[in-house]
Design a protein around this motif. Structure first.
Motif, PDB file in Angstrom:
ATOM      1  N   THR A 134      12.002 -10.266  33.408  1.00  0.00           N
ATOM      2  CA  THR A 134      10.802  -9.839  34.147  1.00  0.00           C
ATOM      3  C   THR A 134      11.045  -8.529  34.890  1.00  0.00           C
ATOM      4  O   THR A 134      10.113  -7.755  35.096  1.00  0.00           O
ATOM      5  CB  THR A 134      10.308 -10.927  35.125  1.00  0.00           C
ATOM      6  OG1 THR A 134      11.375 -11.317  36.008  1.00  0.00           O
ATOM      7  CG2 THR A 134       9.789 -12.144  34.368  1.00  0.00           C
TER       8      THR A 134
ATOM      9  N   ARG B 204      12.512 -14.607  43.852  1.00  0.00           N
ATOM     10  CA  ARG B 204      11.993 -15.958  44.077  1.00  0.00           C
ATOM     11  C   ARG B 204      10.611 -15.905  44.737  1.00  0.00           C
ATOM     12  O   ARG B 204       9.685 -16.609  44.328  1.00  0.00           O
ATOM     13  CB  ARG B 204      12.955 -16.762  44.959  1.00  0.00           C
ATOM     14  CG  ARG B 204      12.782 -18.275  44.768  1.00  0.00           C
ATOM     15  CD  ARG B 204      13.424 -19.083  45.861  1.00  0.00           C
ATOM     16  NE  ARG B 204      12.554 -19.119  47.039  1.00  0.00           N
ATOM     17  CZ  ARG B 204      12.781 -19.899  48.089  1.00  0.00           C
ATOM     18  NH1 ARG B 204      13.842 -20.661  48.136  1.00  0.00           N
ATOM     19  NH2 ARG B 204      11.955 -19.894  49.113  1.00  0.00           N
TER      20      ARG B 204
ATOM     21  N   ARG C 134      17.554 -19.031  37.930  1.00  0.00           N
ATOM     22  CA  ARG C 134      18.460 -17.912  38.224  1.00  0.00           C
ATOM     23  C   ARG C 134      19.850 -18.499  38.414  1.00  0.00           C
ATOM     24  O   ARG C 134      20.013 -19.483  39.153  1.00  0.00           O
ATOM     25  CB  ARG C 134      18.013 -17.172  39.485  1.00  0.00           C
ATOM     26  CG  ARG C 134      18.797 -15.886  39.773  1.00  0.00           C
ATOM     27  CD  ARG C 134      18.306 -15.311  41.087  1.00  0.00           C
ATOM     28  NE  ARG C 134      18.819 -13.990  41.379  1.00  0.00           N
ATOM     29  CZ  ARG C 134      18.155 -12.864  41.188  1.00  0.00           C
ATOM     30  NH1 ARG C 134      16.960 -12.894  40.620  1.00  0.00           N
ATOM     31  NH2 ARG C 134      18.677 -11.720  41.540  1.00  0.00           N
TER      32      ARG C 134
ATOM     33  N   LEU D 206       3.857 -16.242  33.304  1.00  0.00           N
ATOM     34  CA  LEU D 206       3.475 -17.643  33.546  1.00  0.00           C
ATOM     35  C   LEU D 206       2.181 -17.992  32.803  1.00  0.00           C
ATOM     36  O   LEU D 206       2.075 -19.067  32.187  1.00  0.00           O
ATOM     37  CB  LEU D 206       3.299 -17.884  35.056  1.00  0.00           C
ATOM     38  CG  LEU D 206       4.594 -17.952  35.860  1.00  0.00           C
ATOM     39  CD1 LEU D 206       4.292 -17.807  37.355  1.00  0.00           C
ATOM     40  CD2 LEU D 206       5.338 -19.272  35.599  1.00  0.00           C
TER      41      LEU D 206
ATOM     42  N   VAL E 271       5.281 -25.712  38.607  1.00  0.00           N
ATOM     43  CA  VAL E 271       6.353 -24.745  38.354  1.00  0.00           C
ATOM     44  C   VAL E 271       7.463 -24.991  39.373  1.00  0.00           C
ATOM     45  O   VAL E 271       7.186 -25.160  40.564  1.00  0.00           O
ATOM     46  CB  VAL E 271       5.804 -23.304  38.496  1.00  0.00           C
ATOM     47  CG1 VAL E 271       6.927 -22.284  38.422  1.00  0.00           C
ATOM     48  CG2 VAL E 271       4.746 -23.025  37.427  1.00  0.00           C
TER      49      VAL E 271
ATOM     50  N   ALA F  74      15.168 -15.916  35.452  1.00  0.00           N
ATOM     51  CA  ALA F  74      14.980 -15.039  36.614  1.00  0.00           C
ATOM     52  C   ALA F  74      16.263 -14.275  36.923  1.00  0.00           C
ATOM     53  O   ALA F  74      16.453 -13.799  38.044  1.00  0.00           O
ATOM     54  CB  ALA F  74      14.537 -15.863  37.813  1.00  0.00           C
TER      55      ALA F  74
ATOM     56  N   ILE G  62      11.891 -21.999  36.461  1.00  0.00           N
ATOM     57  CA  ILE G  62      12.280 -20.603  36.635  1.00  0.00           C
ATOM     58  C   ILE G  62      13.721 -20.631  37.137  1.00  0.00           C
ATOM     59  O   ILE G  62      13.997 -21.132  38.222  1.00  0.00           O
ATOM     60  CB  ILE G  62      11.348 -19.901  37.634  1.00  0.00           C
ATOM     61  CG1 ILE G  62       9.913 -19.903  37.086  1.00  0.00           C
ATOM     62  CG2 ILE G  62      11.812 -18.468  37.894  1.00  0.00           C
ATOM     63  CD1 ILE G  62       8.862 -19.564  38.103  1.00  0.00           C
TER      64      ILE G  62
ATOM     65  N   ARG H 261       4.967 -11.263  36.575  1.00  0.00           N
ATOM     66  CA  ARG H 261       5.335 -12.691  36.577  1.00  0.00           C
ATOM     67  C   ARG H 261       4.101 -13.579  36.419  1.00  0.00           C
ATOM     68  O   ARG H 261       4.183 -14.635  35.797  1.00  0.00           O
ATOM     69  CB  ARG H 261       6.153 -12.995  37.833  1.00  0.00           C
ATOM     70  CG  ARG H 261       7.543 -12.370  37.700  1.00  0.00           C
ATOM     71  CD  ARG H 261       8.361 -12.225  38.941  1.00  0.00           C
ATOM     72  NE  ARG H 261       9.623 -11.562  38.571  1.00  0.00           N
ATOM     73  CZ  ARG H 261      10.204 -10.586  39.261  1.00  0.00           C
ATOM     74  NH1 ARG H 261       9.639 -10.127  40.372  1.00  0.00           N
ATOM     75  NH2 ARG H 261      11.334 -10.059  38.828  1.00  0.00           N
TER      76      ARG H 261
ATOM     77  N   HIS I  40       9.207 -19.725  25.884  1.00  0.00           N
ATOM     78  CA  HIS I  40      10.174 -19.436  26.940  1.00  0.00           C
ATOM     79  C   HIS I  40      10.307 -17.923  27.065  1.00  0.00           C
ATOM     80  O   HIS I  40       9.914 -17.178  26.175  1.00  0.00           O
ATOM     81  CB  HIS I  40      11.556 -20.023  26.592  1.00  0.00           C
ATOM     82  CG  HIS I  40      11.525 -21.452  26.154  1.00  0.00           C
ATOM     83  ND1 HIS I  40      11.374 -22.507  27.041  1.00  0.00           N
ATOM     84  CD2 HIS I  40      11.614 -22.019  24.913  1.00  0.00           C
ATOM     85  CE1 HIS I  40      11.382 -23.646  26.372  1.00  0.00           C
ATOM     86  NE2 HIS I  40      11.512 -23.376  25.082  1.00  0.00           N
TER      87      HIS I  40
ATOM     88  N   ILE J 117      12.010 -19.959  32.145  1.00  0.00           N
ATOM     89  CA  ILE J 117      11.913 -18.518  32.389  1.00  0.00           C
ATOM     90  C   ILE J 117      13.197 -18.082  33.081  1.00  0.00           C
ATOM     91  O   ILE J 117      13.606 -18.671  34.087  1.00  0.00           O
ATOM     92  CB  ILE J 117      10.690 -18.185  33.272  1.00  0.00           C
ATOM     93  CG1 ILE J 117       9.397 -18.636  32.590  1.00  0.00           C
ATOM     94  CG2 ILE J 117      10.650 -16.690  33.576  1.00  0.00           C
ATOM     95  CD1 ILE J 117       8.175 -18.563  33.495  1.00  0.00           C
TER      96      ILE J 117
ATOM     97  N   ASN K 291      11.007 -23.515  41.014  1.00  0.00           N
ATOM     98  CA  ASN K 291      11.962 -22.422  41.211  1.00  0.00           C
ATOM     99  C   ASN K 291      13.351 -23.025  41.361  1.00  0.00           C
ATOM    100  O   ASN K 291      13.632 -23.729  42.332  1.00  0.00           O
ATOM    101  CB  ASN K 291      11.615 -21.623  42.474  1.00  0.00           C
ATOM    102  CG  ASN K 291      10.662 -20.475  42.198  1.00  0.00           C
ATOM    103  OD1 ASN K 291      10.693 -19.885  41.128  1.00  0.00           O
ATOM    104  ND2 ASN K 291       9.826 -20.146  43.164  1.00  0.00           N
TER     105      ASN K 291
ATOM    106  N   PHE L 214       7.999 -14.748  42.119  1.00  0.00           N
ATOM    107  CA  PHE L 214       7.593 -15.826  41.209  1.00  0.00           C
ATOM    108  C   PHE L 214       6.712 -16.848  41.920  1.00  0.00           C
ATOM    109  O   PHE L 214       5.741 -17.350  41.344  1.00  0.00           O
ATOM    110  CB  PHE L 214       8.831 -16.518  40.625  1.00  0.00           C
ATOM    111  CG  PHE L 214       9.284 -15.951  39.300  1.00  0.00           C
ATOM    112  CD1 PHE L 214       8.499 -16.090  38.163  1.00  0.00           C
ATOM    113  CD2 PHE L 214      10.500 -15.290  39.184  1.00  0.00           C
ATOM    114  CE1 PHE L 214       8.913 -15.579  36.939  1.00  0.00           C
ATOM    115  CE2 PHE L 214      10.924 -14.776  37.966  1.00  0.00           C
ATOM    116  CZ  PHE L 214      10.129 -14.917  36.836  1.00  0.00           C
TER     117      PHE L 214
END
Length: 308
Positions: A140, A60, A108, A302, A48, A131, A106, A298, A7, A129, A50, A63
């Motif tokens: 990142t 966003r 946020r 990944l 993946v 964000a 990912i 990013r 992670h 991850i 978001n 990524f």
């Protein structure tokens, strides 16, 4: 040696070898992808997601581009129309998404600690991850800022870095401090109005002060932070013009820095509040390079977490 990452939640506990490895990998992916014009198949068959509970355009998009350039499948979770708006708990949302067999989330979120909560409660092997979470971390961004500086200044141990603005509420400032201190910069200075500076105990080893003219003097790198206008009202700060007069980066103020000092800003920029347009668009500005580097950093994260 750097340990294999599952992670990426914060840069705080990562050693210099791991940071350098990620920066090197970002550079290698830039070359391998011909500066982003050639798709790589490192993450073919990976999915993946978001998961942005907080509005974001550049992070966003960055990524999403990074994942697509590595040939991953990308899903953007529409929070505005999701079950979280119908009262579903974060835990239920997590387990529902996990049931769809994702490889990475990912995340946020405006609440600090949310990505870490997901790591602790994830039942599957999904990688998480961060964000950006609350005031806590934006790892990142810390990496892409370090990469941008490294492209122009090879020796971190010779650098004085000044971060100016709303340090107290800034996850970018925290991740930048973690990155630059781990990479061994000579001096880290944190500057802003007293109401927007954290206690010295949170940033051991940093120089804190509210006189920007003094703090910018001799700096090799000047990182300006976005001032959230709602904070001006909440903390009884001076108005925008008065703030710019004391804490805005103007051409005249930049002359106090070291010759050829690099100017960074995580965006979005409030022109005429944190930074003058002639500086944001000037020869010392590396702001658009930061945006470009964000995609490669990013991609590196990944690839590090998900490549078979």
């Amino acid at each position: 040696m750097h340990p294999h990452l599952r992670h990426l939640i914060t840069l705080q506990n990562l050693n210099a070898a791991t940071l350098v490895h990620l920066l090197d990998r970002a550079e290698a992916l830039r070359v391998a992808s011909a500066h982003g014009t050639r798709k790589l198949d490192l993450l073919h068959g990976r999915t993946v997601l978001n998961l942005f509970f907080e509005a974001s355009t550049r992070t966003r998009t960055s990524f999403e581009l990074a994942a697509r350039r590595l040939d991953a499948d990308v899903v953007n979770f529409d929070i505005a129309n999701s079950s979280t708006n119908k009262g579903e708990t974060l835990l239920d949302t997590l387990h529902t998404l996990e049931a769809m067999h994702l490889d990475a989330l990912i995340v946020r979120h405006r609440e600090g600690g949310t990505p870490d909560f997901m790591v602790r409660h994830a039942a599957s092997g999904v990688s998480v991850i961060n964000a950006g979470d609350g005031h806590h971390a934006h790892p990142t961004q810390g990496l892409l800022d370090a990469l941008t500086v490294r492209q122009h200044r090879r020796n971190f141990d010779a650098l004085t870095v000044t971060i100016c603005g709303d340090v107290l509420h800034s996850r970018v400032a925290r991740s930048d401090v973690h990155a630059f201190s781990t990479l061994g910069v000579r001096e880290l200075r944190l500057c802003g109005p007293r109401a927007l500076l954290p206690g010295a105990e949170e940033f051991p080893g940093c120089v804190l002060g509210d006189d920007f003219d003094a703090m910018v003097a001799g700096s090799d790198v000047v990182i300006m932070l976005r001032l959230q206008k709602e904070r001006m009202i909440a903390t009884l700060l001076p108005d925008e013009d008065a703030y710019f007069a004391r804490y805005g980066l103007t051409s005249a103020r930049l002359k106090r820095a070291a010759p050829g000092a690099l100017v960074l800003h995580p965006g979005p920029i409030n022109r005429g509040i944190e930074i003058a347009s002639e500086v944001a668009d000037g020869v010392q500005s590396r702001i658009l390079e930061q945006v470009a580097n964000g995609v490669f950093v990013r991609m590196a994260v990944l690839a590090e977490l998900l490549a078979r």
